[in-house]
Design a protein around this motif. Structure first.
Motif, PDB file in Angstrom:
ATOM      1  N   LYS A 139      47.142  44.852  40.137  1.00 61.05           N
ATOM      2  CA  LYS A 139      46.710  46.254  40.168  1.00 61.05           C
ATOM      3  C   LYS A 139      45.324  46.435  40.776  1.00 61.05           C
ATOM      4  N   LYS A 140      44.950  45.559  41.693  1.00 59.65           N
ATOM      5  CA  LYS A 140      43.662  45.674  42.367  1.00 59.65           C
ATOM      6  C   LYS A 140      43.903  45.843  43.856  1.00 59.65           C
ATOM      7  N   THR A 141      43.065  46.659  44.465  1.00 61.57           N
ATOM      8  CA  THR A 141      43.149  46.837  45.906  1.00 61.57           C
ATOM      9  C   THR A 141      42.446  45.672  46.593  1.00 61.57           C
ATOM     10  N   ARG A 145      39.163  43.332  45.238  1.00 65.59           N
ATOM     11  CA  ARG A 145      39.113  41.865  45.223  1.00 65.59           C
ATOM     12  C   ARG A 145      37.896  41.354  45.985  1.00 65.59           C
ATOM     13  N   LYS A 146      37.600  41.979  47.137  1.00 65.33           N
ATOM     14  CA  LYS A 146      36.428  41.577  47.929  1.00 65.33           C
ATOM     15  C   LYS A 146      35.137  41.813  47.145  1.00 65.33           C
ATOM     16  N   LEU A 147      35.049  42.967  46.474  1.00 66.05           N
ATOM     17  CA  LEU A 147      33.855  43.266  45.688  1.00 66.05           C
ATOM     18  C   LEU A 147      33.685  42.270  44.542  1.00 66.05           C
ATOM     19  N   ALA A 152      30.901  37.688  42.261  1.00 63.34           N
ATOM     20  CA  ALA A 152      30.933  36.325  41.736  1.00 63.34           C
ATOM     21  C   ALA A 152      29.995  35.422  42.528  1.00 63.34           C
ATOM     22  N   ALA A 153      29.951  35.615  43.839  1.00 61.57           N
ATOM     23  CA  ALA A 153      29.051  34.801  44.667  1.00 61.57           C
ATOM     24  C   ALA A 153      27.597  35.095  44.312  1.00 61.57           C
ATOM     25  N   LEU A 154      27.258  36.348  44.056  1.00 59.73           N
ATOM     26  CA  LEU A 154      25.892  36.711  43.689  1.00 59.73           C
ATOM     27  C   LEU A 154      25.499  36.175  42.308  1.00 59.73           C
ATOM     28  N   ASN A 155      26.467  36.129  41.418  1.00 59.90           N
ATOM     29  CA  ASN A 155      26.204  35.673  40.056  1.00 59.90           C
ATOM     30  C   ASN A 155      26.402  34.170  39.894  1.00 59.90           C
ATOM     31  N   GLY A 156      26.560  33.474  40.976  1.00 59.54           N
ATOM     32  CA  GLY A 156      26.768  32.026  40.894  1.00 59.54           C
ATOM     33  C   GLY A 156      28.112  31.638  40.319  1.00 59.54           C
TER      34      GLY A 156
END
Length: 159
Positions: A139-141, A145-147, A152-156
């Motif tokens: 149920k995700k566009t 998913r990209k966001l 996740a990349a920003l938060n390690g």
């Protein structure tokens, strides 16, 4: 012509396809050569419009004819948008394959209604495929998913 087709039906279909011109297709798309499905649609719209208080039979007949004339063009426009979504959408290959399969199955089932039935069936097949993907998917566009991946990349790696 029923669901089962004879060799004679196929022969006649081949003869008609060989005689079909671009002008014939254009006339069909603007509603000048209505098939049985369009006539049935016009009758249904006429019947519904007659039930509206204050609308006479003459006006209801006009609305029915206009609705049936618009149906082929609108249906083809929907098909073009469906195909554009499959080609240009940023969904996965599996999603695109399922959408294309839905269009083929819908068009095949709609073939009983002639060209308009095929067109409407293809769009309904794509809509059904999209609905199943939403119902049973995450149920995700793709943008969501990209966001999430960027977050996740920003938060390690911690979401």
């Amino acid at each position: 012509m029923g669901i089962g087709h004879s060799l004679e039906d196929l022969r006649l279909l081949g003869q008609n396809l060989n005689r079909t011109t671009i002008g014939d297709a254009g006339q069909f798309l603007i509603g000048n050569r209505p098939g049985a499905l369009q006539r049935s649609m016009a009758n249904d719209i006429f019947g519904l419009t007659k039930m509206v208080p204050g609308v006479g039979a003459r006006t209801a007949a006009k609305v029915g004819r206009i609705g049936a004339r618009l149906a082929p063009g609108l249906s083809v426009a929907g098909n073009v948008m469906d195909v554009a979504d499959i080609i240009a959408g940023d969904e996965s290959f599996g999603n695109k394959a399922m959408d294309a399969t839905g269009m083929v199955v819908g068009g095949t089932l709609g073939s009983i209604g002639g060209p308009l039935g095929i067109s409407v069936g293809a769009s309904l097949g794509k809509m059904g495929s999209d609905g199943l993907q939403w119902l049973f998917g995450d149920k995700k566009t793709p943008d969501q998913r990209k966001l999430e991946a960027a977050l996740a990349a920003l938060n390690g790696g911690i979401v």
